[in-house]
Write an enzyme that holds these catalytic residues in place. Structure first.
Site, PDB file in Angstrom:
ATOM      1  N   GLY A 210      39.975  44.210  43.323  1.00  0.00           N
ATOM      2  CA  GLY A 210      39.959  43.853  41.900  1.00  0.00           C
ATOM      3  C   GLY A 210      39.376  45.097  41.067  1.00  0.00           C
ATOM      4  O   GLY A 210      39.188  46.030  41.461  1.00  0.00           O
ATOM      5  N   ASN A 211      38.792  44.620  39.973  1.00  0.00           N
ATOM      6  CA  ASN A 211      37.933  45.562  39.094  1.00  0.00           C
ATOM      7  C   ASN A 211      36.966  44.761  38.279  1.00  0.00           C
ATOM      8  O   ASN A 211      36.968  43.770  38.248  1.00  0.00           O
ATOM      9  CB  ASN A 211      38.784  46.294  38.182  1.00  0.00           C
ATOM     10  CG  ASN A 211      39.900  45.435  37.178  1.00  0.00           C
ATOM     11  OD1 ASN A 211      39.204  44.940  36.322  1.00  0.00           O
ATOM     12  ND2 ASN A 211      41.205  45.241  37.167  1.00  0.00           N
ATOM     13  N   HIS A 212      36.344  45.628  37.380  1.00  0.00           N
ATOM     14  CA  HIS A 212      35.018  44.907  36.662  1.00  0.00           C
ATOM     15  C   HIS A 212      35.363  44.359  35.513  1.00  0.00           C
ATOM     16  O   HIS A 212      34.471  43.929  34.693  1.00  0.00           O
ATOM     17  CB  HIS A 212      33.901  46.189  36.514  1.00  0.00           C
ATOM     18  CG  HIS A 212      33.425  46.590  37.860  1.00  0.00           C
ATOM     19  ND1 HIS A 212      32.698  45.664  38.765  1.00  0.00           N
ATOM     20  CD2 HIS A 212      33.278  47.739  38.494  1.00  0.00           C
ATOM     21  CE1 HIS A 212      32.174  46.248  39.794  1.00  0.00           C
ATOM     22  NE2 HIS A 212      32.577  47.402  39.554  1.00  0.00           N
TER      23      HIS A 212
END
Ligand code: CTP
Length: 402
Positions: A210-212
């Site tokens: 995923g990512n932030h």
């Protein structure tokens, strides 16, 4: 501007109450009929005499006065709009939980008209999760929030929490409720989709790539489009944000593939598409149905490209549809952004550079540059994400709907 409009103004105990004196003046000058209700603690901050003189109506404070009873139900039904400015933390919490221990709260609970609030508090109180939850609750009731501004606070600190200036409050009312400003409801009849947040690409039942991305920018854009009258569908990946976005159709997805399918489903029937999501570019080639066990020293995961949603919409786009993409870059920002604009056949691309402080993932602020397909470039200062959303939508309206 507000000729003949009936407004109940609630004033609570906050240093910012001094600004409400000017707000009363502005509302009356704009032609509104104003009745003011204050909480008992607001009396410590402003004189009811000044307010009654400026509003040309008696100031109401108590549920009971002598033998008579202040009819809060009638007041709530009389008004075309109720505004609480400043809204203190205490009154916010009471409004969120339905308490009714003063006249202002009784009017709020009986109001059949739209309600808008302009919070004012110190920065730490503003950022407290309890405040965020209470504001989200008010939004879920359909109340509108006028964002706080950054600046000098009563504590001596500088930060978020100042009540919006009376002039901004007046234009917010004109834009949102009384349709008297030129930008108000300029997207009435238009259908819009916005993507927001990250995507999660599962490796196995417990792990993902995923990512932030927090989703804040996309949610702010969706709200701004809705504010201008568009019918908005927000397609959002996994997020911690409270998703009580009144008047907006919500589609929650997890992976890039699901986001792609959700966008494809509605794009043909859409006028505006704004792709603010941070979509994973690659996903695991195989998703294990069981938890991957730790075995060798190395684990090699094969990743395959996800579908580029923006590009696919760019290929399908009809000439009257407006497609906007984002570019988050760390180097060669402008040339990469312009390249994306062309490659993905978008009408506008919004660049945020990770080299700008206060821009990008998780922040409450952002700093953007917009490029359009006609070769124009628009630069903006660092602003709250709500203000950035307004800049993006204003730029789009000026370019394509003015
Ligand atoms: N985007 C998309 N689908 C993808 C990847 C990106 O719709 N699979 C959209 C994003 O929502 C954003 C724009 O494309 O509006 C740019 O995303 P970005 O990741 O910066 O662009 P990429 O084309 O993936 O280029 P690169 O990663 O090489 O910078």
């Amino acid at each position: 501007m507000l000729q003949g409009k009936k407004i109940v103004l609630g004033i609570t105990g906050s240093i910012a109450a001094y600004k409400s004196i000017y707000l009363v003046r502005l509302l009356v000058k704009a032609g509104a009929e104003v009745k003011v209700v204050i909480t008992p603690s607001a009396k410590d901050f402003i004189s009811p005499l000044i307010i009654s003189t400026l509003s040309r109506n008696p100031v109401l404070i108590d549920l009971f006065e002598g033998e008579s009873w202040a009819n809060h139900v009638m007041l709530g039904r009389w008004a075309d709009l109720m505004i609480v400015a400043p809204l203190s933390c205490n009154t916010l919490a009471k409004m969120a939980s339905g308490h009714c221990d003063n006249l202002l709260l009784a009017v709020y609970l009986s109001a059949t008209c739209p309600v808008v609030v302009a919070p004012a508090m110190d920065e730490d109180m503003w950022h407290h999760p309890a405040t965020k939850n209470n504001l989200a609750k008010l939004e879920s009731f359909g109340n509108k929030i006028i964002p706080v501004e950054k600046g000098d606070l009563a504590s001596g600190l500088i930060g978020d929490g100042r009540m919006a200036e009376p002039e901004s409050i007046l234009s917010f009312l004109a834009d949102n409720f009384f349709l008297t400003s030129p930008i108000a409801k300029s997207l009435q009849g238009k259908k819009a989709i916005v993507t927001a947040g990250p995507t999660y690409e599962h490796l196995d039942p417990v792990r993902f790539i995923g990512n932030h991305s927090s989703g804040k920018m996309g949610v702010a854009i969706a709200k701004e489009l809705e504010r201008r009258g568009a019918e908005v569908t927000l397609i959002i990946g996994p997020t911690q944000l409270p998703l009580t976005v009144n008047g907006i159709m919500l589609v929650q997805v997890t992976s890039a593939e699901e986001m792609y399918t959700a966008c494809q489903k509605v794009f043909a029937d859409t006028d505006i598409a704004i792709m603010a999501a941070a979509v994973a570019d690659y996903a695991p080639a195989d998703k294990s149905n069981e938890k991957i066990k730790k075995k060798d020293d190395k684990l090699i995961v094969e990743l395959v490209k996800t579908k580029d949603i923006l590009k696919s919409l760019g290929e399908a786009k009809r000439s009257e549809q407006v497609l906007i993409g984002f570019a988050l870059e760390t180097n060669n920002e402008k040339s990469y952004a312009k390249d994306k604009l062309l490659r993905k056949n978008a009408d506008m691309i919004v660049l945020n550079s990770l080299n700008d402080s206060g821009a990008g993932f998780g922040h409450d602020t952002n700093k953007i540059t917009i490029f359009d397909k006609g070769g124009k470039e628009f630069n903006f200062d660092t602003k709250s994400k709500a203000a950035v959303a307004k800049d993006i939508v204003d730029t789009m309206i000026n370019l394509y709907y003015a």
